[in-house]
Enzyme design. Structure first.
Site, mmCIF file in Angstrom:
data_model
loop_
_atom_site.group_PDB
_atom_site.id
_atom_site.type_symbol
_atom_site.label_atom_id
_atom_site.label_comp_id
_atom_site.label_asym_id
_atom_site.label_seq_id
_atom_site.Cartn_x
_atom_site.Cartn_y
_atom_site.Cartn_z
ATOM 1 N N ASP A 356 0.834 -1.207 0.000
ATOM 2 C CA ASP A 356 0.000 0.000 0.000
ATOM 3 C C ASP A 356 0.867 1.255 0.000
ATOM 4 O OD1 ASP A 356 1.039 -0.364 2.500
ATOM 5 O OD2 ASP A 356 -0.782 0.191 3.584
ATOM 6 N N GLU A 357 2.066 1.164 -0.539
ATOM 7 C CA GLU A 357 2.984 2.302 -0.535
ATOM 8 C C GLU A 357 3.150 2.823 -1.960
ATOM 9 O OE1 GLU A 357 7.317 3.530 1.364
ATOM 10 O OE2 GLU A 357 6.870 1.439 0.949
#
Length: 444
Positions: A356-357
């Site tokens: 989720d980066e």
């Protein structure tokens, strides 16, 4: 007039060209009398043998080359397609072309080729066997889900097949042209042994035979040299050249098949290159492409224009996966990617670093305040709710900002942005923090 004749001859099939030359020569020599007729019969028999051995062999080889090209295209399509109807249809095409290749190779072995040509055919059949071995390995890899490995295996073997087909076609063409030329020389030798009374007619016949042979040879050899040149470029990895043959004979058909095959190969290369530099889920740049863009942005930073790296990490993403499933998580990642892209300029780069980066490279802003404005705008856009299967998902994000003067290494820049992002998380999440400020100085 000469150009019109060449155009007409160019559109005729190769067998038609050879037969046309034979008929004209036969008609002229028949008029020379019984002696000329006896010699001509022997010449026609020799030419017929050359036709059966060389022209039919060339036609069979052309069919094999076309079948190989169709199979390579189907193999690539099989690899790039998902399991189901289309993959099954490509598998059927592969099986059909295998049968066609085997049929034509068996026919070539029965034609009665000379020993050297027969040995070349055995070598070619061995190349086909190697191709099938690699193809089956690629298909197995595709069925197991490793499409990159499958495409790599097929593309490497395609170059070897292209070279083998090129060499074989060139060998058959040389043999065919030599046979026509030998026929003309034999015709002239026979004419010398006939009566002096027939000398003028035989001389005219010989000249006519030479002219027609040269015309036929040029309509075959010149375009085939162009095909050979394209195949040589393919062997060197150059797929930019195309065969320019506006004709309807076998050579023209082979050129069009080659162009179609090259188009498939080029698309496959482009697909492989795109997958190597982009994230498979969101279509964003991956870490490798981001570093490449950073190398370009270094000059902008050194010129004094603000360049910034924004690291974006979603808050509570694991809870979304736990509550709604990984499909919902993938949906949320896609929505975040779209919102990041919508919030920056075309020259900026949005990348997914994993999980989720995300990262946003702002390449050359007017002022540092503009960097802050973009960061705040992205944070606000990311936190808008989105629906999924009747549920409302509200993403949250923490953003770390690091300004770059182009002097520190790229890894140091990424580290600074990472530190700022974790400062935003520890400062309350859903915030923007700067690498040159304390975490508490970030703006919500």
């Amino acid at each position: 007039m000469y150009k019109r004749v060449r155009r007409w001859a160019g559109d005729r099939r190769i067998a038609t060209k050879i037969i046309s030359v034979s008929l004209v020569v036969t008609a002229i020599f028949t008029a020379s009398g019984v002696v000329g007729l006896l010699n001509l019969r022997r010449l026609v028999a020799e030419q017929d043998r050359e036709y059966r051995v060389n022209v039919l062999a060339l036609a069979r080889m052309t069919a094999v080359r076309s079948a190989v090209g169709s199979q390579q295209e189907s193999v690539l399509s099989y690899i790039l397609s998902e399991p189901g109807f289309y993959r099954d249809s490509y598998a059927e095409v592969i099986a059909e072309t295998d049968r066609a290749i085997d049929t034509d190779i068996r026919a070539l072995t029965r034609i009665g080729l000379p020993a050297a040509e027969h040995e070349s055919l055995r070598a070619f059949a061995a190349t086909i066997t190697m191709w099938r071995t690699a193809r089956d390995a690629a298909l197995d890899a595709a069925r197991s889900g490793d499409q990159r490995k499958a495409a790599s295996v097929v593309l490497v073997r395609s170059e070897a097949i292209a070279r083998a087909v090129k060499d074989r076609a060139g060998s058959f063409l040389d043999q065919l042209v030599d046979a026509v030329d030998d026929g003309a020389r034999r015709a002239r030798a026979n004419s010398v042994r006939t009566a002096q009374l027939m000398g003028l007619l035989l001389g005219i016949g010989a000249i006519t035979a030479v002219l027609l042979s040269v015309l036929a040879a040029r309509t075959i050899s010149r375009p085939l040299r162009e095909v050979v040149d394209v195949l040589a470029r393919v062997a060197r990895g150059d797929l930019s050249r195309r065969v320019e043959l506006d004709r309807d004979d076998e050579v023209g058909q082979m050129g069009r098949s080659l162009n179609e095959t090259l188009g498939v190969l080029r698309n496959a290369f482009e697909e492989v290159q795109h997958r190597a530099s982009h994230d498979g889920l969101t279509g964003l740049a991956n870490r490798a492409l981001l570093r490449e863009r950073l190398g370009v942005a270094r000059d902008t930073a050194r010129a004094g224009l603000p360049v910034a790296m924004l690291l974006v990490d979603l808050d509570g993403f694991k809870q979304v996966n736990d509550a709604h499933g990984h499909v919902a998580g993938d949906h949320l990642l896609t929505v975040v990617a779209e919102r990041l892209l919508a919030g920056v300029r075309a020259r900026d780069t949005v990348a997914r670093l994993g999980g989720d980066e995300f990262a946003v490279l702002l390449d050359g802003m007017d002022t540092r305040e503009d960097v802050d404005a973009v960061a705040d705008r992205l944070l606000a856009a990311l936190q808008l709710p989105t629906g999924y299967n009747g549920a409302t998902l509200t993403p949250r994000a923490s953003i770390g900002v690091s300004l770059w003067d182009g002097e520190i290494p790229i890894d140091a820049l990424m580290h600074d942005a990472d530190v700022a992002m974790y400062a935003a998380k520890t400062g309350g999440k859903s915030r923007v923090a700067h690498a040159h400020l304390n975490a508490s100085a970030g703006s919500a």
